[in-house]
Write a protein that holds these residues in place. Sequence first.
Motif, PDB file in Angstrom:
ATOM      1  N   LEU A  16       0.828  -1.196   0.000  1.00 52.15           N
ATOM      2  CA  LEU A  16       0.000   0.000   0.000  1.00 52.15           C
ATOM      3  C   LEU A  16       0.869   1.255   0.000  1.00 52.15           C
ATOM      4  O   LEU A  16       0.576   2.221  -0.716  1.00 52.15           O
ATOM      5  CB  LEU A  16      -0.949   0.001   1.199  1.00 52.15           C
ATOM      6  CG  LEU A  16      -1.956   1.140   1.264  1.00 52.15           C
ATOM      7  CD1 LEU A  16      -2.852   1.134   0.034  1.00 52.15           C
ATOM      8  CD2 LEU A  16      -2.785   1.024   2.531  1.00 52.15           C
ATOM      9  N   ALA A  17       1.947   1.252   0.755  1.00 43.03           N
ATOM     10  CA  ALA A  17       2.867   2.400   0.770  1.00 43.03           C
ATOM     11  C   ALA A  17       3.447   2.645  -0.616  1.00 43.03           C
ATOM     12  O   ALA A  17       3.562   3.788  -1.059  1.00 43.03           O
ATOM     13  CB  ALA A  17       3.991   2.161   1.771  1.00 43.03           C
ATOM     14  N   HIS A  18       3.766   1.586  -1.324  1.00 43.29           N
ATOM     15  CA  HIS A  18       4.286   1.726  -2.681  1.00 43.29           C
ATOM     16  C   HIS A  18       3.190   2.221  -3.621  1.00 43.29           C
ATOM     17  O   HIS A  18       3.410   3.092  -4.444  1.00 43.29           O
ATOM     18  CB  HIS A  18       4.850   0.399  -3.182  1.00 43.29           C
ATOM     19  CG  HIS A  18       6.129   0.018  -2.523  1.00 43.29           C
ATOM     20  ND1 HIS A  18       6.173  -0.611  -1.318  1.00 43.29           N
ATOM     21  CD2 HIS A  18       7.413   0.197  -2.897  1.00 43.29           C
ATOM     22  CE1 HIS A  18       7.427  -0.820  -0.978  1.00 43.29           C
ATOM     23  NE2 HIS A  18       8.202  -0.334  -1.915  1.00 43.29           N
ATOM     24  N   TYR A  19       2.000   1.665  -3.478  1.00 35.27           N
ATOM     25  CA  TYR A  19       0.889   2.026  -4.349  1.00 35.27           C
ATOM     26  C   TYR A  19       0.489   3.486  -4.172  1.00 35.27           C
ATOM     27  O   TYR A  19       0.177   4.185  -5.136  1.00 35.27           O
ATOM     28  CB  TYR A  19      -0.304   1.111  -4.064  1.00 35.27           C
ATOM     29  CG  TYR A  19      -1.459   1.324  -5.002  1.00 35.27           C
ATOM     30  CD1 TYR A  19      -1.431   0.778  -6.287  1.00 35.27           C
ATOM     31  CD2 TYR A  19      -2.562   2.070  -4.632  1.00 35.27           C
ATOM     32  CE1 TYR A  19      -2.478   0.978  -7.168  1.00 35.27           C
ATOM     33  CE2 TYR A  19      -3.612   2.271  -5.501  1.00 35.27           C
ATOM     34  CZ  TYR A  19      -3.565   1.725  -6.770  1.00 35.27           C
ATOM     35  OH  TYR A  19      -4.600   1.932  -7.633  1.00 35.27           O
ATOM     36  N   GLU A  20       0.508   3.958  -2.944  1.00 36.85           N
ATOM     37  CA  GLU A  20       0.114   5.339  -2.661  1.00 36.85           C
ATOM     38  C   GLU A  20       1.214   6.349  -2.989  1.00 36.85           C
ATOM     39  O   GLU A  20       1.000   7.551  -2.877  1.00 36.85           O
ATOM     40  CB  GLU A  20      -0.266   5.480  -1.184  1.00 36.85           C
ATOM     41  CG  GLU A  20      -1.547   4.762  -0.830  1.00 36.85           C
ATOM     42  CD  GLU A  20      -1.871   4.807   0.644  1.00 36.85           C
ATOM     43  OE1 GLU A  20      -0.953   5.057   1.464  1.00 36.85           O
ATOM     44  OE2 GLU A  20      -3.040   4.586   0.983  1.00 36.85           O
ATOM     45  N   ALA A  23       6.474   5.342  -1.297  1.00 38.70           N
ATOM     46  CA  ALA A  23       7.751   4.699  -1.599  1.00 38.70           C
ATOM     47  C   ALA A  23       7.854   4.594  -3.121  1.00 38.70           C
ATOM     48  O   ALA A  23       6.957   4.059  -3.764  1.00 38.70           O
ATOM     49  CB  ALA A  23       7.827   3.319  -0.962  1.00 38.70           C
ATOM     50  N   GLN A  24       8.912   5.113  -3.692  1.00 39.77           N
ATOM     51  CA  GLN A  24       9.065   5.149  -5.146  1.00 39.77           C
ATOM     52  C   GLN A  24       9.720   3.898  -5.720  1.00 39.77           C
ATOM     53  O   GLN A  24       9.491   3.547  -6.872  1.00 39.77           O
ATOM     54  CB  GLN A  24       9.901   6.365  -5.553  1.00 39.77           C
ATOM     55  CG  GLN A  24       9.276   7.682  -5.131  1.00 39.77           C
ATOM     56  CD  GLN A  24       7.935   7.908  -5.799  1.00 39.77           C
ATOM     57  OE1 GLN A  24       7.789   7.714  -6.986  1.00 39.77           O
ATOM     58  NE2 GLN A  24       6.955   8.313  -5.017  1.00 39.77           N
ATOM     59  N   ASN A  25      10.559   3.245  -4.912  1.00 36.55           N
ATOM     60  CA  ASN A  25      11.318   2.084  -5.381  1.00 36.55           C
ATOM     61  C   ASN A  25      11.167   0.920  -4.422  1.00 36.55           C
ATOM     62  O   ASN A  25      10.849   1.095  -3.256  1.00 36.55           O
ATOM     63  CB  ASN A  25      12.802   2.431  -5.518  1.00 36.55           C
ATOM     64  CG  ASN A  25      13.040   3.459  -6.583  1.00 36.55           C
ATOM     65  OD1 ASN A  25      12.678   3.274  -7.734  1.00 36.55           O
ATOM     66  ND2 ASN A  25      13.644   4.573  -6.205  1.00 36.55           N
ATOM     67  N   VAL A  26      11.419  -0.264  -4.939  1.00 39.51           N
ATOM     68  CA  VAL A  26      11.380  -1.487  -4.152  1.00 39.51           C
ATOM     69  C   VAL A  26      12.801  -2.034  -4.092  1.00 39.51           C
ATOM     70  O   VAL A  26      13.499  -2.073  -5.102  1.00 39.51           O
ATOM     71  CB  VAL A  26      10.454  -2.537  -4.816  1.00 39.51           C
ATOM     72  CG1 VAL A  26      10.482  -3.840  -4.042  1.00 39.51           C
ATOM     73  CG2 VAL A  26       9.043  -2.003  -4.941  1.00 39.51           C
ATOM     74  N   LEU A  27      13.203  -2.461  -2.907  1.00 40.73           N
ATOM     75  CA  LEU A  27      14.495  -3.114  -2.729  1.00 40.73           C
ATOM     76  C   LEU A  27      14.248  -4.594  -2.538  1.00 40.73           C
ATOM     77  O   LEU A  27      13.458  -4.992  -1.677  1.00 40.73           O
ATOM     78  CB  LEU A  27      15.229  -2.545  -1.515  1.00 40.73           C
ATOM     79  CG  LEU A  27      16.498  -3.283  -1.103  1.00 40.73           C
ATOM     80  CD1 LEU A  27      17.559  -3.175  -2.198  1.00 40.73           C
ATOM     81  CD2 LEU A  27      17.021  -2.746   0.205  1.00 40.73           C
ATOM     82  N   ALA A  28      14.883  -5.411  -3.357  1.00 44.48           N
ATOM     83  CA  ALA A  28      14.757  -6.863  -3.249  1.00 44.48           C
ATOM     84  C   ALA A  28      16.160  -7.455  -3.366  1.00 44.48           C
ATOM     85  O   ALA A  28      17.122  -6.749  -3.680  1.00 44.48           O
ATOM     86  CB  ALA A  28      13.852  -7.400  -4.355  1.00 44.48           C
TER      87      ALA A  28
END
Length: 74
Positions: A16-20, A23-28
Amino acid sequence: MPSIDVVIRLTQEECLAHYEGRAQNVLAHSLDGRRVIFPATALRRIVGRDGVDGVYRLSYSDSGKFESIVRLHR
């Protein structure tokens, strides 16, 4: 087209934080241990009711721009 396989485990709240846009990027992490950063907008294609949990293949253009994400397995 270059690709890398990553493990993504995000709760519904994290997604949800990414969708809203908070958070602009994901760290994997890749299966071989590298840190991988990709745009959060990619999650919209794979997020489920409980979040995201599994192994995914990220594909990039030759210039390094994100192109696609595909689930490999859980």
